[in-house]
Design a protein around this motif. Structure first.
Motif, short mmCIF file in Angstrom:
data_model
loop_
_atom_site.label_atom_id
_atom_site.label_comp_id
_atom_site.label_asym_id
_atom_site.label_seq_id
_atom_site.Cartn_x
_atom_site.Cartn_y
_atom_site.Cartn_z
N VAL A 1 -8.10 20.68 6.43
CA VAL A 1 -9.24 19.77 6.38
C VAL A 1 -8.89 18.48 5.66
N ILE A 2 -8.28 18.58 4.48
CA ILE A 2 -8.11 17.40 3.64
C ILE A 2 -6.84 16.61 3.95
N CYS A 3 -5.92 17.18 4.74
CA CYS A 3 -4.71 16.45 5.10
C CYS A 3 -5.03 15.10 5.74
N PRO A 4 -5.89 15.04 6.78
CA PRO A 4 -6.21 13.72 7.35
C PRO A 4 -7.00 12.83 6.40
N TRP A 5 -7.75 13.41 5.46
CA TRP A 5 -8.45 12.59 4.47
C TRP A 5 -7.47 11.71 3.72
N PHE A 6 -6.36 12.33 3.28
CA PHE A 6 -5.42 11.60 2.44
C PHE A 6 -4.44 10.78 3.26
N GLU B 1 0.15 13.38 -14.35
CA GLU B 1 0.66 14.64 -14.90
C GLU B 1 0.65 15.73 -13.83
N LEU B 2 -0.44 15.82 -13.08
CA LEU B 2 -0.54 16.82 -12.02
C LEU B 2 0.48 16.55 -10.92
N ARG B 3 0.65 15.29 -10.56
CA ARG B 3 1.62 14.96 -9.52
C ARG B 3 3.03 15.37 -9.95
N LYS B 4 3.35 15.13 -11.20
CA LYS B 4 4.67 15.49 -11.70
C LYS B 4 4.87 17.00 -11.67
N ARG B 5 3.84 17.74 -12.05
CA ARG B 5 3.93 19.20 -12.08
C ARG B 5 4.13 19.76 -10.67
N PHE B 6 3.33 19.26 -9.71
CA PHE B 6 3.44 19.79 -8.35
C PHE B 6 4.75 19.34 -7.68
N LEU B 7 5.26 18.18 -8.05
CA LEU B 7 6.56 17.76 -7.53
C LEU B 7 7.64 18.73 -7.97
N ASN C 1 6.85 8.74 -1.00
CA ASN C 1 7.02 9.75 0.06
C ASN C 1 5.71 10.23 0.68
N TYR C 2 4.68 9.39 0.64
CA TYR C 2 3.42 9.76 1.28
C TYR C 2 3.61 9.92 2.79
N TYR C 3 4.44 9.05 3.36
CA TYR C 3 4.62 9.03 4.82
C TYR C 3 6.07 9.30 5.22
N SER C 4 6.83 9.92 4.34
CA SER C 4 8.20 10.31 4.68
C SER C 4 8.15 11.49 5.65
N ALA C 5 9.30 11.88 6.17
CA ALA C 5 9.35 12.98 7.14
C ALA C 5 8.79 14.27 6.56
N SER C 6 8.97 14.48 5.27
CA SER C 6 8.48 15.71 4.63
C SER C 6 7.01 15.61 4.22
N LEU C 7 6.45 14.38 4.24
CA LEU C 7 5.07 14.13 3.77
C LEU C 7 4.88 14.65 2.33
N LEU C 8 5.94 14.60 1.55
CA LEU C 8 5.90 15.20 0.22
C LEU C 8 4.80 14.61 -0.65
N GLY C 9 4.70 13.28 -0.67
CA GLY C 9 3.68 12.64 -1.51
C GLY C 9 2.28 13.05 -1.11
N GLY C 10 2.02 13.09 0.20
CA GLY C 10 0.70 13.50 0.67
C GLY C 10 0.41 14.96 0.38
N ARG C 11 1.43 15.81 0.53
CA ARG C 11 1.24 17.24 0.23
C ARG C 11 0.97 17.46 -1.26
N LEU D 1 0.83 -1.20 0.00
CA LEU D 1 0.00 0.00 0.00
C LEU D 1 0.87 1.26 0.00
N ILE D 2 1.86 1.30 0.88
CA ILE D 2 2.70 2.49 1.02
C ILE D 2 3.68 2.63 -0.15
N GLU D 3 4.22 1.53 -0.61
CA GLU D 3 5.31 1.58 -1.59
C GLU D 3 4.86 1.45 -3.04
N ASP D 4 3.68 0.87 -3.28
CA ASP D 4 3.25 0.60 -4.65
C ASP D 4 1.95 1.30 -5.03
#
Length: 424
Positions: free
Chosen positions: A263-268, A404-410, A222-232, A214-217
């Motif tokens: 609001v949406i941070c805990p959702w994701f 595409e959106l994920r790549k742009r925001f990254l 980086n959904y749950y990394s220290a920076s929470l980059l994937g979630g952000r 779930l976390i890796e695939d």
């Protein structure tokens, strides 16, 4: 062969990934709508199991999940859906999963769809679960150990008694073992809820590999990394989807200078655990494991749409926060679904939706402006799934668009981080 009946005490003749069947997340006793939906789902799944005895072969489900349809163009998709038996089977399974997986089957279905067996097979000898358990003492006294221990008793306190040492021990083992396996992530608050929900449907080792997948695939990196980059990043992607699919509501947020992240941070990060009722969360996870992380955006958009009347009348961000996060709800459920939203997507004055037929396949389209008959007799989970996958305006949230959106925001966030570093 009849595996289930509403009045039968016979156990399902299928393999189980859980030795404590009483732990499954089931509909509340007073939720008659969910109870009826569950019985209907059992009949549909029983029909599949009766015809295909190898449905509980994990490789079979995994192979059907990864059919050629995913990488085909529109014309080829139509052709495959008509003539390719594997694609037709995949479509049937998808419909069954959207219709709900019976709780006693969820451990098998989630683990198989996540590819946990493949994950285990690819792991080195040092990464095997039993070996990792021998290494968890290395975390003694670390901040990771402190955080895990604090969160153990906070995990589903309304379901798990503090005296249930077996469950708490399993939760501790899986979280520690994963922190050893993936030291880049270690542990992040909210992972305890993900692990806890898995352990309610399967035993320790299957839960460990399913959590890893779930976390890796399934989720972005980086959904749950220290920076929470994937979630952000996904929170920004969601707001882009909001502007795309619900421009009128998005305009309200802009005009009131509302920041949605609180609001949406805990959702994701919690994948909707503690946001809506837990049985409805399980219905979302059924689709998440089969269809991938785009499901999270569809569900979020549906939840926002359910509050459309109130949101369109809001004049300040405090009111909006009150609408989207109801503090009067119990701690295990921070969002209240409104059951009869009008479509305000901007695409049409009426709403077009697709309902499921008795065998779980897509049914006919029906039209309405407001939908009291559509929602009044449904459970929360059924309302969310029917809305997220039934409304035509919402139907297309393609993986390619999300990627595409994920790549742009990254790229944007990376540039922003670099600028901050230079300023320091």
């Amino acid at each position: 062969m009849f595996l289930f009946s509403s009045g039968s005490s016979a156990k399902p003749s299928v393999p189980t990934r859980h030795t404590r069947p009483y732990m499954f997340v089931k509909p509340d006793d007073d939720d008659t709508a969910a109870q009826k939906e569950l019985e209907a789902a059992r009949l549909r799944w029983n029909s599949l199991v009766t015809k295909y005895s190898n449905v509980w072969d994990e490789q079979w489900l995994w192979d059907n999940r990864n059919s050629p349809l995913q990488s085909s163009g529109p014309l080829r998709k139509k052709f495959l859906q008509m003539f390719n038996s594997k694609v037709k089977m995949r479509k049937r399974i998808k419909s069954l999963i959207r219709g709900g997986v019976p709780p006693e089957f969820r451990g098998n279905v989630w683990s198989s769809c996540a590819g946990s067996n493949a994950k285990k097979a690819l792991a080195s000898p040092d990464e095997q679960y039993q070996v990792l358990l021998t290494k968890i003492h290395r975390l003694d006294g670390t901040s990771i150990a402190v955080d895990i221990e604090k969160d153990l008793l906070r995990t589903f306190p309304d379901r798990i008694a503090t005296t249930d040492t077996e469950f708490i021990s399993s939760l501790r083992n899986v979280l520690y073992a994963y922190a050893v396996r993936n030291n880049r992530i270690g542990y992040c608050q909210s992972m305890n809820y993900l692990c806890g929900l898995l352990l309610l449907h399967m035993d320790e080792e299957p839960a460990f590999w399913t959590l890893s997948a779930l976390i890796e695939d399934i989720l972005p990196p980086n959904y749950y990394s220290a920076s929470l980059l994937g979630g952000r990043i996904d929170q920004q992607v969601f707001q882009s989807c909001l502007a795309w699919k619900l421009p009128k509501i998005y305009e309200v947020f802009r005009n009131t200078n509302t920041m949605l992240e609180p609001v949406i941070c805990p959702w994701f990060l919690c994948l909707y655990v503690n946001v809506i009722p837990l049985y409805a969360v399980c219905r979302i996870w059924d689709c998440l494991f089969w269809e991938g992380s785009t499901v999270l955006f569809r569900i979020g958009l549906t939840m926002i749409t359910s509050k459309s009347h109130e949101l369109m009348r809001a004049r300040d961000f405090i009111t909006i926060y009150g609408i989207l996060k109801n503090s009067a709800q119990p701690a295990s459920c921070s969002f209240v679904l409104e059951r009869a939203p009008d479509s305000i997507s901007g695409s049409s004055s009426g709403t077009t939706r697709r309902t499921l037929t008795d065998d779980g396949s897509g049914g006919s389209l029906s039209h309405s402006g407001s939908n009291p008959s559509f929602s009044s007799s449904m459970s929360d989970g059924e309302f969310l799934i029917q809305s997220a996958f039934g409304y035509r305006w919402l139907k297309s949230v393609p993986q390619s668009k999300v990627d595409e959106l994920r790549k742009r925001f990254l790229e944007l966030m990376t540039i922003s981080e670099d600028l901050r570093e230079k300023e320091r």
